[in-house]
Design an enzyme around this catalytic site. Structure first.
Site, short mmCIF file in Angstrom:
data_model
loop_
_atom_site.label_atom_id
_atom_site.label_comp_id
_atom_site.label_asym_id
_atom_site.label_seq_id
_atom_site.Cartn_x
_atom_site.Cartn_y
_atom_site.Cartn_z
N SER B 9 0.84 -1.20 0.00
CA SER B 9 0.00 0.00 0.00
C SER B 9 0.87 1.24 0.00
O SER B 9 2.03 1.20 0.39
CB SER B 9 -0.90 0.00 1.23
OG SER B 9 -1.58 1.24 1.35
N HIS B 10 0.29 2.36 -0.44
CA HIS B 10 0.97 3.65 -0.32
C HIS B 10 1.12 4.06 1.14
O HIS B 10 1.98 4.84 1.49
CB HIS B 10 0.17 4.75 -1.03
CG HIS B 10 0.26 4.68 -2.52
ND1 HIS B 10 -0.27 3.65 -3.25
CD2 HIS B 10 0.84 5.52 -3.41
CE1 HIS B 10 -0.02 3.87 -4.54
NE2 HIS B 10 0.65 4.99 -4.65
N SER B 11 0.21 3.56 1.97
CA SER B 11 0.09 4.06 3.34
C SER B 11 0.31 2.94 4.34
O SER B 11 -0.38 1.92 4.30
CB SER B 11 -1.31 4.67 3.54
OG SER B 11 -1.64 4.70 4.90
N GLY B 45 3.77 6.24 -0.35
CA GLY B 45 4.50 5.75 -1.52
C GLY B 45 4.79 4.27 -1.39
O GLY B 45 4.52 3.66 -0.35
N LEU B 70 -3.30 0.66 -5.24
CA LEU B 70 -3.47 1.07 -6.64
C LEU B 70 -2.21 1.72 -7.18
O LEU B 70 -1.27 2.00 -6.44
CB LEU B 70 -4.67 2.04 -6.77
CG LEU B 70 -4.52 3.47 -6.22
CD1 LEU B 70 -5.68 4.32 -6.68
CD2 LEU B 70 -4.46 3.51 -4.70
#
Lengths: 196, 135
Positions: B9-11, B45, B70
């Site tokens: 995940s980005h987070s 990121g 995503l």
């Protein structure tokens, strides 16, 4: 340039690209805030700063090692989609740099196409990188390739994005240059200044 | 031994919360769920090197299913495959399932001892209960 670039030339290219990204960090982020997630400038600056630090700390011995280290650092440190895309560009270039800059950039471009699955006209870095490769393959100079990349960047302005976060915006993505095409134009500008 | 699961995940917060939600389905059961999310400096990121390390950590030889949010999470996961040893890469499957729903489905069958392809298939049908309810 038809000869294979030296480690020194490539170091100068990558260092100059890092400078241009840093100088234009806010411009790249502003473009990305108009059509994406507002992180292209800060992401690329973070990644290229890490690349320059890695190259300074332990200077690679040959062009392939230099390009590999650049790519491996970018896939880890950029954070956004430009990490895997620019990272793949440099990693693929490493395998072909012995043949010259033009074949290396073409190999890198093929890697970007395979990774991102974008096509010309999707409003991505492909729209700047593809024309630059075409010019080099036809025997043009690096300066002419840089001009082709800049023209490609300008041509993304009216396009509607079909890839990445910008694609969620649909028609709203038209009217601004693509941030990835813009940073790619700086990559070729840096090449024209250092490899000619 | 069971199939390992990796969340990209980005987070970090999003990934940890998704894992917490999924682990609710596994009271008292062990399962290797690894997270590769966010950047070293805490910003949003994805990091392909971190993803490849998470896959290696989750792999017990039975295979690994990777779930992603995503955009760059997908590109970083694909890039991570190139960084793995050939032997490990063959055991990894990147799932197109939605992250939260896919993860819940995947961990339940993985903890039950299902094989990699079955875990991936369960993740892929993660939206089915929601779609049935809202029909």
């Amino acid at each position: 340039m038809s000869d294979a670039p030296t480690t020194e030339q490539l170091t100068a290219w990558i260092t100059r690209f890092a400078e241009l990204v840093h100088e234009h960090r806010d411009e790249l982020t502003a473009l990305d805030s108009a059509i994406g997630d507002a992180d292209h400038g800060s992401n690329m600056d973070r990644g290229m700063t890490a690349v320059v630090a890695a190259l300074t700390e332990a200077p690679p011995d040959d062009p392939a090692a230099l390009l590999k280290k650049t790519g491996a650092t970018l896939v880890s440190k950029v954070g956004g989609a430009s990490g895997p895309l620019y990272g793949t560009l440099f990693l693929r270039m490493a395998g072909a740099v012995g043949e010259g800059f033009a074949p290396a950039l073409r190999a890198g471009f093929d890697g970007v196409l395979a990774r991102g699955k974008a096509e010309p006209g999707d409003k991505t870095m492909v729209d700047a990188l593809g024309p630059a490769c075409d010019v080099l393959d036809a025997g043009g100079s690096v300066a002419e390739a840089a001009q082709a990349a800049a023209d490609g960047r300008d041509a993304t302005v009216p396009l509607v994005a079909r890839k990445g976060r910008a694609s969620y915006l649909g028609e709203r993505s038209a009217g601004h240059a693509d941030p990835g095409a813009t940073s790619t134009a700086y990559l070729l500008q840096a090449a024209a200044e250092t490899l000619s | 031994m069971s199939v390992g699961v990796v969340v990209v995940s980005h987070s970090r917060a999003l990934a940890d919360a998704a894992v917490e939600l999924a682990r609710q389905m596994l009271p008292g059961r062990e399962l290797a769920i690894e997270v590769a999310a966010g950047m070293d400096d805490g910003s949003l990121g994805t990091d392909a090197v971190a993803v490849s390390e998470a896959i290696t950590a989750a792999d017990s030889g039975e295979g690994v299913v990777v779930l992603m949010d995503l955009g760059s999470a997908v590109l970083s996961a694909e890039t991570a495959l190139e960084l793995l040893d050939d032997e490990v890469r063959e055991r990894v499957l990147l799932s197109a399932a939605p992250l939260v729903e896919g993860l819940v489905g995947a961990v339940v069958v993985a903890a039950g001892g299902a094989g990699r392809d079955q875990v991936a298939a369960e993740a892929a049908r993660g939206l089915a209960p929601k779609e049935a309810q809202l029909r």
